[in-house]
Design a protein around this motif. Structure first.
Motif, mmCIF file in Angstrom:
data_model
loop_
_atom_site.group_PDB
_atom_site.id
_atom_site.type_symbol
_atom_site.label_atom_id
_atom_site.label_comp_id
_atom_site.label_asym_id
_atom_site.label_seq_id
_atom_site.Cartn_x
_atom_site.Cartn_y
_atom_site.Cartn_z
ATOM 1 N N PHE A 1 15.199 -35.406 5.614
ATOM 2 C CA PHE A 1 14.285 -36.531 5.840
ATOM 3 C C PHE A 1 14.839 -37.347 7.007
ATOM 4 O O PHE A 1 16.059 -37.525 7.099
ATOM 5 C CB PHE A 1 14.217 -37.461 4.612
ATOM 6 N N PRO A 2 13.966 -37.887 7.871
ATOM 7 C CA PRO A 2 14.467 -38.776 8.926
ATOM 8 C C PRO A 2 15.040 -40.055 8.292
ATOM 9 O O PRO A 2 14.452 -40.589 7.348
ATOM 10 C CB PRO A 2 13.222 -39.111 9.758
ATOM 11 N N ILE A 3 16.185 -40.508 8.818
ATOM 12 C CA ILE A 3 16.811 -41.716 8.268
ATOM 13 C C ILE A 3 16.151 -42.950 8.878
ATOM 14 O O ILE A 3 15.938 -43.019 10.086
ATOM 15 C CB ILE A 3 18.319 -41.739 8.590
ATOM 16 N N VAL A 4 15.818 -43.909 8.031
ATOM 17 C CA VAL A 4 15.345 -45.203 8.528
ATOM 18 C C VAL A 4 16.583 -46.054 8.818
ATOM 19 O O VAL A 4 16.819 -46.476 9.943
ATOM 20 C CB VAL A 4 14.421 -45.895 7.503
ATOM 21 N N GLY B 1 20.773 -46.503 17.518
ATOM 22 C CA GLY B 1 21.609 -45.467 18.118
ATOM 23 C C GLY B 1 23.038 -45.436 17.602
ATOM 24 O O GLY B 1 23.925 -44.879 18.247
ATOM 25 N N PRO C 1 19.647 -45.100 13.162
ATOM 26 C CA PRO C 1 19.190 -44.295 14.298
ATOM 27 C C PRO C 1 18.427 -45.120 15.344
ATOM 28 O O PRO C 1 18.509 -44.836 16.531
ATOM 29 C CB PRO C 1 18.287 -43.255 13.649
ATOM 30 N N GLU D 1 12.233 -43.682 14.976
ATOM 31 C CA GLU D 1 13.298 -42.999 14.253
ATOM 32 C C GLU D 1 13.709 -41.728 14.965
ATOM 33 O O GLU D 1 12.882 -40.982 15.444
ATOM 34 C CB GLU D 1 12.822 -42.609 12.862
ATOM 35 N N LYS D 2 14.994 -41.525 15.000
ATOM 36 C CA LYS D 2 15.468 -40.272 15.570
ATOM 37 C C LYS D 2 15.284 -39.179 14.525
ATOM 38 O O LYS D 2 15.318 -39.437 13.338
ATOM 39 C CB LYS D 2 16.959 -40.400 15.899
ATOM 40 N N GLU D 3 15.093 -37.957 14.986
ATOM 41 C CA GLU D 3 14.951 -36.827 14.068
ATOM 42 C C GLU D 3 16.329 -36.254 13.749
ATOM 43 O O GLU D 3 16.443 -35.111 13.341
ATOM 44 C CB GLU D 3 14.065 -35.750 14.709
ATOM 45 N N ASN D 4 17.399 -37.085 13.939
ATOM 46 C CA ASN D 4 18.752 -36.545 13.807
ATOM 47 C C ASN D 4 19.025 -35.920 12.465
ATOM 48 O O ASN D 4 19.760 -34.961 12.347
ATOM 49 C CB ASN D 4 19.797 -37.631 14.111
ATOM 50 N N LYS D 5 18.459 -36.451 11.410
ATOM 51 C CA LYS D 5 18.729 -35.895 10.085
ATOM 52 C C LYS D 5 17.451 -35.397 9.440
ATOM 53 O O LYS D 5 17.363 -35.287 8.225
ATOM 54 C CB LYS D 5 19.403 -36.948 9.218
ATOM 55 N N ALA D 6 16.434 -35.120 10.282
ATOM 56 C CA ALA D 6 15.171 -34.683 9.711
ATOM 57 C C ALA D 6 15.306 -33.306 9.088
ATOM 58 O O ALA D 6 14.518 -32.927 8.243
ATOM 59 C CB ALA D 6 14.087 -34.674 10.765
ATOM 60 N N LYS D 7 16.289 -32.547 9.501
ATOM 61 C CA LYS D 7 16.587 -31.288 8.820
ATOM 62 C C LYS D 7 18.083 -31.028 8.925
ATOM 63 O O LYS D 7 18.725 -31.406 9.901
ATOM 64 C CB LYS D 7 15.776 -30.138 9.385
ATOM 65 N N ASN E 1 12.678 -41.757 5.536
ATOM 66 C CA ASN E 1 11.235 -41.848 5.772
ATOM 67 C C ASN E 1 10.514 -40.724 5.014
ATOM 68 O O ASN E 1 10.804 -39.551 5.207
ATOM 69 C CB ASN E 1 10.987 -41.728 7.279
ATOM 70 N N GLU F 1 26.697 -42.150 12.372
ATOM 71 C CA GLU F 1 26.955 -42.300 10.944
ATOM 72 C C GLU F 1 28.434 -42.568 10.688
ATOM 73 O O GLU F 1 29.301 -41.937 11.288
ATOM 74 C CB GLU F 1 26.538 -41.028 10.204
#
Lengths: 146, 258
Positions: B114-117, B35, B32, A2-8, B123, B38
């Motif tokens: 939160f990281p997107i699955v 790749g 993600p 998973e990318k951390e693109n939306k982790a914050k 996640n 959104e």
């Protein structure tokens, strides 16, 4: 992976104006506290720089003082007054909250759940602090613009 | 005679049993892992008075696009699986009626922080790790009841229970962490969910793990990162009020509470 693109959310999570309608006056007080804190820090640094001119002789000192005697200077000082009053008043509210005062008591929540910690006492304090800051700015402007 | 029955038949087919209308549902789509950026897919779907946002998404999934990724389970705000941003605010999709949103266009997005699955599924690993970190259980040397050992039931008064009962309603949906402005900037912050659970067990008179828990949360990315924006409590669907728990925890750390 998973990318951390939306982790914050990043800085958007702070400055997005649509948040403030959705999360209430407490969130607005929170961002105002941040902005006024940064503003006062900038003023503090500028103030040290300005007062350090006293070492450069009377003429330089008087010239730097003149900067605050203009219309822009007065507006700037009025903003500083407002920032000081809000930051102090809201800071006292937050400190009391952190000590456990004014939050209400934990209990059995009933639907529709209304968070006790975001009660009317706290909201009234925020509105009063904003009002006091506006009043102080108005008084400061009245004195400076004479 | 045949005319009459035809009239009745026609009347029945035109009778509106439950008034319905159509809304536009905008669903955030992203993957993600593959790749993909959104984007929003739009669907027009029929809704009725009691249609929830989750019902609307499942309608899309059943009839219009099977590939929409959404996590859900109980459909009654008990499992905490279907948290998402609905028109910009973190909510449980199963606990939000379309009619209460009072708009013809509903936008659903994955929760922030939160990281997107994929699509609407995020996640929870970091949140669950933080939850485990604060020791979310009663810590005691003796067990509550052990047959043959003479250990008795540990009694609590209703007042003792009132001190923590609201915090035990947490369903770990993650809405509070999603709304928190500190979580928006600091991925190492323990978060309102875990902090509220730390308070829940510290306030429990049966528990003996207070000092250990306070040590865990009293660190650089711990409790002092909270600045009482209150957004966690605004969005909690179970009335947990994490902001109150966090402030009360601080009063323990400040020595104002035993």
């Amino acid at each position: 992976m998973e990318k951390e693109n939306k982790a914050k959310e990043g800085i958007k999570g702070w400055i997005n104006p649509t948040k403030y309608g959705k999360f209430g006056i407490e969130r607005f007080a929170w961002i105002l506290m941040r902005i006024t804190g940064l503003g006062l820090l900038a003023y503090f640094i500028g103030h040290i720089y300005e007062t350090s001119h006293i070492l450069d002789g009377k003429a330089v000192w008087n010239a730097s003082l003149e900067l605050t005697q203009t219309t822009e200077g007065h507006i700037f000082l009025a903003l500083v007054i407002g920032m000081c009053v809000f930051h102090t008043g809201n800071g006292i509210r937050l400190m009391l909250g952190q000590m456990g005062y004014g939050l209400g008591k934990p209990g059995r929540p009933d639907y529709p759940y209304k968070p006790q910690s975001l009660n009317m006492k706290g909201k009234a304090c925020i509105y009063a602090t904003i009002g006091l800051a506006a009043l102080a700015m108005w008084y400061g402007m009245a004195v400076m613009f004479g | 005679m045949s005319n009459i029955s035809q009239e009745i038949s026609q009347e029945k087919s035109e009778t509106v049993l439950s008034p319905s209308k159509s809304i536009k549902l905008r669903i955030s789509r992203s993957n993600p892992e593959a790749g993909t950026e959104e984007k929003f897919d739009e669907f027009v779907i029929p809704v009725e008075k009691y249609t929830t946002v989750l019902d609307a998404i499942l309608n899309v999934k059943s009839h219009l696009d099977h590939s929409v990724a959404v996590r859900y389970s109980c459909r009654q705000a008990s499992c905490g699986s279907c948290g998402m941003k609905i028109n910009g605010k973190p909510k449980l999709a199963c606990f939000t009626k379309v009619s209460e949103l009072d708009t013809d266009t509903i936008t659903v997005e994955p929760m922030d922080n939160f990281p997107i699955v994929r699509d609407l599924a995020v996640n929870f690993t970091r949140m669950f790790n933080n939850h485990k970190k604060v020791m979310p259980y009663v810590v005691r040397d003796d067990s509550e009841i052990t047959p043959g050992t003479g250990v008795k039931e540990i009694l609590q008064t209703p007042e003792d229970v009132d001190k923590y009962i609201q915090f035990s309603s947490c369903i770990k949906c993650g809405l509070c962490n999603s709304a928190c402005p500190t979580m928006a900037m600091d991925t190492s912050f323990v978060g309102p969910q875990a902090l509220a659970q730390a308070y829940r067990y510290i306030a429990d008179t049966r528990d003996k793990g207070k000092n250990n828990r306070l040590k865990i949360i009293d660190e650089s990315h711990g409790i002092w990162r909270c600045h009482f924006a209150g957004s966690c409590s605004q969005v909690c669907p179970k009335g947990v009020d994490p902001a109150m728990g966090i402030q009360l925890l601080r009063s323990y750390l400040l020595g104002l509470r035993d």
